[in-house]
Design a protein around this motif. Structure first.
Motif, short mmCIF file in Angstrom:
data_model
loop_
_atom_site.label_atom_id
_atom_site.label_comp_id
_atom_site.label_asym_id
_atom_site.label_seq_id
_atom_site.Cartn_x
_atom_site.Cartn_y
_atom_site.Cartn_z
N UNK A 45 0.73 -1.05 0.06
CA UNK A 45 -0.03 -0.04 -0.10
C UNK A 45 0.86 1.44 -0.16
N UNK A 46 2.00 1.35 0.88
CA UNK A 46 2.71 2.41 0.97
C UNK A 46 3.35 2.72 -0.60
N UNK A 47 4.13 1.48 -1.21
CA UNK A 47 4.68 1.66 -2.35
C UNK A 47 3.72 2.14 -3.23
N UNK A 48 2.57 1.76 -3.40
CA UNK A 48 1.40 2.10 -4.32
C UNK A 48 1.32 3.56 -4.01
N UNK A 49 1.02 4.16 -3.24
CA UNK A 49 1.05 5.64 -2.60
C UNK A 49 2.25 6.23 -3.11
N UNK A 50 3.41 5.77 -2.86
CA UNK A 50 4.60 6.46 -3.38
C UNK A 50 4.67 6.58 -4.93
N UNK A 51 4.40 5.55 -5.47
CA UNK A 51 4.16 5.59 -7.05
C UNK A 51 3.19 6.36 -7.66
N UNK A 52 2.16 6.52 -6.90
CA UNK A 52 1.24 7.50 -7.36
C UNK A 52 1.79 8.95 -7.41
#
Length: 140
Positions: free
Chosen positions: A22-29
């Protein structure tokens, strides 16, 4: 005789991985290049790099399934690490994120530090992290 069913215990590794993704996804966004270490770097879960600023961040993710107490001791906090505390919640509810610099945690006082030095069970109550909710601006 009525049989009492035990509640199935959730796998902590799955909770941790879910939080990291989830954190990786938020950073990718937010246009960060991310690399999840999958346990290969003991105290780092994610490396996040900004092409725009040239800055690379070491990220430690602490995850819970429900609002509770995050186990962490002050002596294990890295000054140059960004800590992202994640509460996954139920599948139909948004994930809660609390983002705090390691330097802030290591010098914390008051509610944030209340249990960091507890010899039996050091940690942080999720309510103490409320001022850091969605504090994504840490990543510039």
């Amino acid at each position: 005789m009525t049989e009492i069913k035990k509640k199935k215990r959730v796998d902590g590794q799955m909770t941790g991985l879910a939080g990291e993704f989830f954190v990786a996804g938020e950073l990718l966004k937010r246009n960060f290049q991310t690399s999840i270490t999958f346990g290969n770097a003991k105290s780092i879960d994610i490396f996040a790099h900004s092409e725009e600023s040239g800055q690379t961040y070491a990220v430690q993710v602490k995850s819970l399934r429900t609002k509770n107490y995050f186990p962490i001791r002050r002596s294990a906090i890295g000054e140059n690490i960004v800590y992202v505390f994640v509460i996954l919640n139920k599948p139909d509810k948004e994930v809660d994120y609390f983002i705090v610099l390691g330097s802030t945690l290591s010098s914390a006082t008051g509610d944030l530090a209340k249990y960091l030095d507890d010899p039996k069970f050091p940690g942080i109550n999720w309510r103490s992290l409320e001022p850091y909710r969605n504090n994504w601006q840490v990543f510039v």
